[in-house]
Design a protein around this motif. Sequence first.
Motif, mmCIF file in Angstrom:
data_model
loop_
_atom_site.group_PDB
_atom_site.id
_atom_site.type_symbol
_atom_site.label_atom_id
_atom_site.label_comp_id
_atom_site.label_asym_id
_atom_site.label_seq_id
_atom_site.Cartn_x
_atom_site.Cartn_y
_atom_site.Cartn_z
ATOM 1 N N THR A 50 37.493 41.355 44.918
ATOM 2 C CA THR A 50 38.121 40.735 46.088
ATOM 3 C C THR A 50 37.697 39.278 46.148
ATOM 4 O O THR A 50 36.511 38.968 46.063
ATOM 5 N N GLN A 51 38.693 38.390 46.298
ATOM 6 C CA GLN A 51 38.395 36.955 46.282
ATOM 7 C C GLN A 51 37.862 36.515 47.639
ATOM 8 O O GLN A 51 38.549 36.651 48.645
ATOM 9 N N GLN A 71 39.865 33.623 36.556
ATOM 10 C CA GLN A 71 38.432 33.833 36.297
ATOM 11 C C GLN A 71 38.081 35.319 36.240
ATOM 12 O O GLN A 71 37.233 35.744 35.469
ATOM 13 N N ASN A 72 38.751 36.110 37.088
ATOM 14 C CA ASN A 72 38.346 37.515 37.245
ATOM 15 C C ASN A 72 38.965 38.476 36.241
ATOM 16 O O ASN A 72 38.421 39.548 35.996
ATOM 17 N N VAL A 76 37.290 42.025 34.898
ATOM 18 C CA VAL A 76 37.776 43.206 35.638
ATOM 19 C C VAL A 76 38.416 44.219 34.675
ATOM 20 O O VAL A 76 38.141 45.416 34.747
ATOM 21 N N VAL A 77 39.241 43.738 33.757
ATOM 22 C CA VAL A 77 39.865 44.641 32.781
ATOM 23 C C VAL A 77 38.794 45.256 31.880
ATOM 24 O O VAL A 77 38.795 46.460 31.594
ATOM 25 N N VAL A 108 49.620 35.369 36.600
ATOM 26 C CA VAL A 108 48.367 35.563 35.846
ATOM 27 C C VAL A 108 48.301 36.995 35.317
ATOM 28 O O VAL A 108 48.060 37.234 34.120
ATOM 29 N N GLY A 109 48.550 37.967 36.214
ATOM 30 C CA GLY A 109 48.501 39.371 35.793
ATOM 31 C C GLY A 109 49.577 39.692 34.775
ATOM 32 O O GLY A 109 49.341 40.399 33.790
ATOM 33 N N ALA A 110 50.780 39.144 34.998
ATOM 34 C CA ALA A 110 51.903 39.444 34.098
ATOM 35 C C ALA A 110 51.649 38.877 32.698
ATOM 36 O O ALA A 110 51.865 39.569 31.691
#
Length: 365
Positions: A50-51, A71-72, A76-77, A108-110
């Motif tokens: 959580t940012q 950055q995360n 996270v992955v 970013v996620g895509a």
Amino acid sequence: MRTCIKFAESKLINYKPINLPTILAIESSCDETAAAVCIDGRIVSNIIATQKVHEQYGGVVPELASRAHMQNIVPVVHEALKKSGCTMDQLDAIAFTQAPGLIGALLVGAQFAKSLSLALQIPLIAVHHMQAHVLANLIDDPKPEFPFLCLTVSGGHTQIVQCNSPTDMKVIGQTIDDAAGEAFDKSAKLLGLPYPGGPLVDKYAKQGNPLAYKFPEPKIPGLDFSFSGLKTSILYFLQNAGKSNVYKESFLATEEDKALFIKNNLPDICASIQQRIISILLNKLQKAAEETGIKNICVAGGVSANSGLRSGLQSLGDSVGWNVFIPAFEYCTDNAAMIAITGYYKFLNNDFIQLDAPVTARAEW
Ligand code: KG4
Ligand code: ZN
């Protein structure tokens, strides 16, 4: 498909036989960077960063969200894979949130998901964030039977969804202005509480009297919602230091009086606001259940973490004979487990997309 062996403290605790679909899911639509792994419809890891950077600004700053996702996302992955006991070469597909959300954050996620899909030569699955909130109800047992109704209440959406199967759902009611989460967050802001205010209103409401103050219930036709009138009435109520919730020049209090009124009555104010938001939601949900004849009733989205809504829904359900389903807390607010479970059903349907599929900030169903 490949085998996957899950280790914990160096001991073999789980074994993924051949042919069980293993999906890595990524969620990055707003201010949570999240990844999860799902093996044959079972969530085996669910990691959320959580940012915190937005707190000081009183709301999510899109550009900062995109940067924080960048950055995360790798750690996270990495953590989600580690917790699942799977390695990248054991994945069968990558699912990601395609819409709706903040465009830079979604990108970013895509891009990350697309790069992995290309590198690993495995299919890519696009997931609608709001549909994923609904399907969070299919993560744990007992699962609702179809058809079910889902009250989906988040920071940007308030919807009643009729879900006929994991891949067939339609919105039958929605907000015409603010979302329920916004009603919580904007009320909290008027009370001087930091963002996101929903959980804080919930916290103070637990010690307050929900009948202490009366706020109006909007008269919106059909199954739609409105929360903007409630927000205005709370604004006037505070400007009048609790004497009235309509605009009255003669009642207008000084800033000191207003601050003192809030300080002395915060639990009662929060409980009364929360009570009204919940009654607006549950009255429409009851109307939808009566009109459709559906008795399997679910809730989803960040606001479904609200303790008053959870208990109110359960007791309403008990009194009218519904089968009520409420997801575990970690599957209510934004998470990647819900993206993974939605991805799983799309995988079973061979519902894949190409690498050039765009992300979109808004997405109709
Ligand atoms: O689903 P979500 O995590 O993100 C969106 O997709 O919008 O929902 C976030 C919303 C915020 O408005 C937050 O204040 C609200 O859910 N929320 C709560 C509670 N926990 C989160 N609202 C009321 N009570 C809570 N306990
Ligand atoms: Zn959400």
